[in-house]
Design an enzyme around this catalytic site. Structure first.
Site, PDB file in Angstrom:
ATOM      1  N   SER A  70       7.142   4.724   4.706  1.00  0.00           N
ATOM      2  CA  SER A  70       6.319   3.541   4.459  1.00  0.00           C
ATOM      3  C   SER A  70       6.588   2.885   3.098  1.00  0.00           C
ATOM      4  CB  SER A  70       4.859   3.960   4.620  1.00  0.00           C
ATOM      5  OG  SER A  70       4.004   2.886   4.505  1.00  0.00           O
ATOM      6  N   ASP A 324       4.010  -1.970   8.583  1.00  0.00           N
ATOM      7  CA  ASP A 324       2.730  -1.797   9.270  1.00  0.00           C
ATOM      8  C   ASP A 324       1.576  -2.308   8.416  1.00  0.00           C
ATOM      9  OD1 ASP A 324       2.767   0.269   7.463  1.00  0.00           O
ATOM     10  OD2 ASP A 324       2.296   1.855   8.904  1.00  0.00           O
ATOM     11  N   GLU A 423      -7.820  -1.634   6.480  1.00  0.00           N
ATOM     12  CA  GLU A 423      -8.018  -1.038   5.163  1.00  0.00           C
ATOM     13  C   GLU A 423      -7.734  -2.143   4.149  1.00  0.00           C
ATOM     14  OE1 GLU A 423      -7.152   3.596   5.224  1.00  0.00           O
ATOM     15  OE2 GLU A 423      -5.308   2.446   5.343  1.00  0.00           O
ATOM     16  N   ALA A 424      -8.316  -2.004   2.953  1.00  0.00           N
ATOM     17  CA  ALA A 424      -8.096  -3.027   1.938  1.00  0.00           C
ATOM     18  C   ALA A 424      -6.607  -3.212   1.653  1.00  0.00           C
ATOM     19  CB  ALA A 424      -8.843  -2.650   0.666  1.00  0.00           C
ATOM     20  N   ASN A 425      -5.812  -2.131   1.840  1.00  0.00           N
ATOM     21  CA  ASN A 425      -4.376  -2.210   1.567  1.00  0.00           C
ATOM     22  C   ASN A 425      -3.588  -3.017   2.603  1.00  0.00           C
ATOM     23  OD1 ASN A 425      -4.016  -0.490   3.804  1.00  0.00           O
ATOM     24  ND2 ASN A 425      -4.032   1.349   2.537  1.00  0.00           N
ATOM     25  N   GLY A 549      -4.724  11.844   0.045  1.00  0.00           N
ATOM     26  CA  GLY A 549      -4.113  12.586   1.147  1.00  0.00           C
ATOM     27  C   GLY A 549      -2.594  12.495   1.088  1.00  0.00           C
TER      28      GLY A 549
HETATM   29  C1  16G Z   1      -1.586   6.602   4.347  1.00  0.00           C
HETATM   30  C2  16G Z   1      -2.373   5.963   5.463  1.00  0.00           C
HETATM   31  C3  16G Z   1      -3.134   4.774   4.951  1.00  0.00           C
HETATM   32  C4  16G Z   1      -4.041   5.197   3.811  1.00  0.00           C
HETATM   33  C5  16G Z   1      -3.250   5.907   2.740  1.00  0.00           C
HETATM   34  C6  16G Z   1      -4.211   6.522   1.740  1.00  0.00           C
HETATM   35  C7  16G Z   1      -1.793   5.723   7.820  1.00  0.00           C
HETATM   36  C8  16G Z   1      -0.796   5.232   8.807  1.00  0.00           C
HETATM   37  N1  16G Z   1      -1.488   5.515   6.539  1.00  0.00           N
HETATM   38  O1  16G Z   1      -0.610   5.749   3.871  1.00  0.00           O
HETATM   39  O2  16G Z   1      -3.889   4.273   6.012  1.00  0.00           O
HETATM   40  O3  16G Z   1      -4.684   4.096   3.250  1.00  0.00           O
HETATM   41  O4  16G Z   1      -2.485   6.955   3.316  1.00  0.00           O
HETATM   42  O5  16G Z   1      -3.494   7.210   0.781  1.00  0.00           O
HETATM   43  O6  16G Z   1      -2.813   6.302   8.168  1.00  0.00           O
HETATM   44  P1  16G Z   1      -4.243   8.212  -0.199  1.00  0.00           P
HETATM   45  O7  16G Z   1      -4.898   9.280   0.645  1.00  0.00           O
HETATM   46  O8  16G Z   1      -3.155   8.721  -1.081  1.00  0.00           O
HETATM   47  O9  16G Z   1      -5.262   7.423  -0.961  1.00  0.00           O
HETATM   48 ZN    ZN Z   2       3.584   1.495   6.084  1.00  0.00          ZN
END
Ligand code: 16G
Ligand code: ZN
Length: 583
Positions: A70, A324, A423-425, A549
């Site tokens: 990604s 995406d 999501e805000a992103n 995560g």
């Molecule tokens: C991943 C997730 C995204 C989420 C991000 C949070 C998918 C396909 N992608 O990129 O939705 O906003 O993780 O990252 O689910 P973080 O847990 O590091 O804040």
């Molecule tokens: Zn992506």
């Protein structure tokens, strides 16, 4: 197991692929496995094995494998499994994916032991294979490590060979494509119940979305060549630009795109060097723009654009590396303070306003027994004023879920007939229930334009997952139909000033949350201190803490009535987090 898996080959290919980084601990995270590409071979191999098993377990439905990291930097890569209807992997199989990878990382014996246990535990029939012996579609983004990692996945799938019938599992290498294209292809293949090479190819994606867009153009009398504004797409030097070029050639009958800069056309793609993988997500792309709140490389500031002597509004958008996510923005002049971000929250609110308008116009709300549920799903990162706008201005329902698309998607499907989630992103989509689809289809014969529009939107929006290309077309269509300029869109409400920071701690797993990640339950006592601090910043203030995560860190989000207060609150909560780990 002997009947279907060629054990000799399995051991040989295990030794080829799984011995370079013994002992590495893998975990299926928010969006699959994601690490530096150098340590991924073992988990690519086990993901290939698991996908075939999952396919057989689901009566030979086709499973997808996407090789991507990604918005991560070029040296990373990753892999995720896609379910038959295009959803993310069933959560109960995430830990299986992790355990299988870690058993292989330990030793061949551990791997075989776990594999046998898994096959037995799930009752996967490798003897009677009359339903088929698994089918998988694999795709990848434009990263340099992609072809090498693909080879490992293919090695794994080739281990499934039926010894007496000489059949092998079916695998389609779909090549370089966006994550949402792979999701869509898997869904279409399962709907068509076939995976014969050349039968269902990525052409279905272009056919379906182009058809929907052109149907809208016809219904409203606008055309891609004569949009009211000029659009610059920052493709993050990823696969989205290359696929978008193909899309444009189908959407625009006479309009030519120009790469890097653009001059006299109303759409241009910049940061489209997908064949130079080291440029991927480098000072460009949705994550860069959202995080830094500034224009990416290659996008120039000015909100006007000259076309044939006319001044047209200028709008920009950025995809992420696997397309995406999408976010929009414009900047009036060189002054950074005139940068206006139209992120995932704004996309949600735009779609929410649009569907509310369409439902009123359609007459569907008049019949009270229709009981149509429309709502928006957000995460705790959604700006507080976007939530207020949806509930107080639009008077629409809002749900909040933990971070990660699978949570939002699930909630939207469970709760609403038209479920809008972002999501805000910038990652999100709209899901339509079977009920709303049949209500629309059954009442459409009377030439009702609003109903026809809803029907077309069920085809224009990628039902499987957030999709930068499809979401972008959706936004453009709404702006054209509601006759809104980017400024009108921006002026619907104003964002609360906010700040997101990262705190590195010795062990992020001690940070456990509840209430859709808005409150900490562990470490004990920390939430009380955060609450106390937040209340001293006044009514519009909010802050929460959660473990990332995808990175080894804890994230702190804060918002307040001024920029200075939001920054100070984030910093002070960050200190509470650090202090509590030091105690
Ligand atoms: C991943 C997730 C995204 C989420 C991000 C949070 C998918 C396909 N992608 O990129 O939705 O906003 O993780 O990252 O689910 P973080 O847990 O590091 O804040
Ligand atoms: Zn992506």
């Amino acid at each position: 197991m002997e009947k279907l898996i060629n054990l000799q080959l399995l051991e040989k290919l295990y030794n080829k692929n799984c011995t370079s980084n013994k002992g590495f601990k893998y975990a299926y995270g928010t969006a699959g496995f994601r690490y530096n590409a150098d340590v991924l071979n073992t988990v690519m191999f086990t993901t290939g094995i698991l996908s075939v098993l999952r396919s057989i377990y689901l009566q030979n439905k086709t499973i997808g494998i996407m090789i991507t990291a990604s918005h991560n930097p070029p040296q990373d890569n990753g892999v995720k499994i896609v379910e038959p209807m295009g959803e993310m992997l069933d959560q109960s199989w995430e830990s299986i994916a992790t355990d299988l990878a870690n058993s292989a990382s330990n030793s061949y014996n551990d791997f075989i032991t776990y594999l046998n246990h898994l096959i037995k535990d799930k009752g996967i029939d490798l003897i009677d294979t009359s339903n088929g012996i698994g089918s998988v579609i694999v795709g990848r983004d434009s990263r340099e490590s992609g072809p090498r990692l693909l080879e490992t996945v293919l090695d794994a799938v080739y281990c499934f060979q039926h010894d007496s019938t000489e059949r092998v599992s079916k695998i389609l290498d779909a090549g370089i494509l966006t994550t949402p294209q792979l999701h869509y292809l898997v869904y279409k293949t399962n709907v068509a119940k076939t995976l014969e090479k050349n039968e269902i190819g990525i052409g279905c994606y272009f056919d379906d979305f182009t058809r929907a867009w052109l149907d809208l153009c016809e219904l409203y009398g606008f055309s891609t060549e004569h949009l009211k504004f000029a659009l610059t797409i920052d493709a993050a030097n990823g696969v989205g630009g290359f696929q978008m070029e193909k899309m444009i050639s189908l959407l625009f009958t006479s309009c030519k795109t120009t790469v890097d800069g653009g001059n006299s056309t109303n759409i241009s793609i910049v940061n489209n060097d997908w064949q130079k993988p080291n440029l991927l997500n480098n000072k460009c792309g949705a994550d860069y723009v959202k995080t830094n709140q500034c224009l990416p490389n290659g996008v120039v500031s000015n909100s006007k654009f000259s076309t044939g002597g006319e001044n047209t509004q200028k709008l920009n958008c950025s995809f992420d590396g696997d397309a995406d996510r999408v976010i929009f923005y414009y900047q009036d002049n060189e002054n950074k303070s005139s940068f206006h971000l139209l992120d995932g929250d704004r996309i949600s609110t735009l779609f929410a306003k649009f569907f509310q308008h369409l439902l009123k116009e359609s007459g569907l709300l008049d019949a009270s027994d229709n009981d149509i549920k429309v709502g928006v799903v957000q995460t705790a990162y959604a700006n507080g004023n976007s939530t207020k706008y949806i509930t107080e201005v639009l008077k629409m329902d809002v749900s909040c879920t933990p971070t990660g698309v699978k949570h939002l998607h699930h909630e939207a499907v469970e709760k609403y007939d038209i479920g809008i989630y972002f999501e805000a992103n910038g990652h999100g989509t709209i899901v339509f229930s079977e009920k709303i689809k049949s209500l629309v289809n059954n009442s459409m014969s009377n030439g009702n334009k609003a109903l026809k529009t809803i029907e077309i939107f069920t085809r224009l929006i990628n039902r499987t997952v957030g999709d930068a290309i499809s979401d972008m077309l959706g936004v453009l269509a709404v702006l054209c139909i509601l006759n809104l300029t980017p400024q009108d869109w921006y002026n619907e409400y104003s964002d609360l000033p906010n700040k997101l920071i990262k705190v590195v701690v010795p062990d992020r797993t001690v940070f456990k949350t509840t209430n859709a990640e808005r409150q900490l339950v562990s470490p004990a006592g920390l939430q009380g201190k955060i609450d106390e601090l937040v209340s001293s910043y006044g009514a519009d203030s909010r802050s929460f803490v959660r473990a990332s995560g995808t990175e080894d860190a804890v994230r702190v989000y804060a918002e307040s009535s001024t920029k200075e207060m939001a920054e100070s609150l984030a910093e002070k909560v960050g200190q509470l987090v650090s202090n509590c780990c030091g105690e």
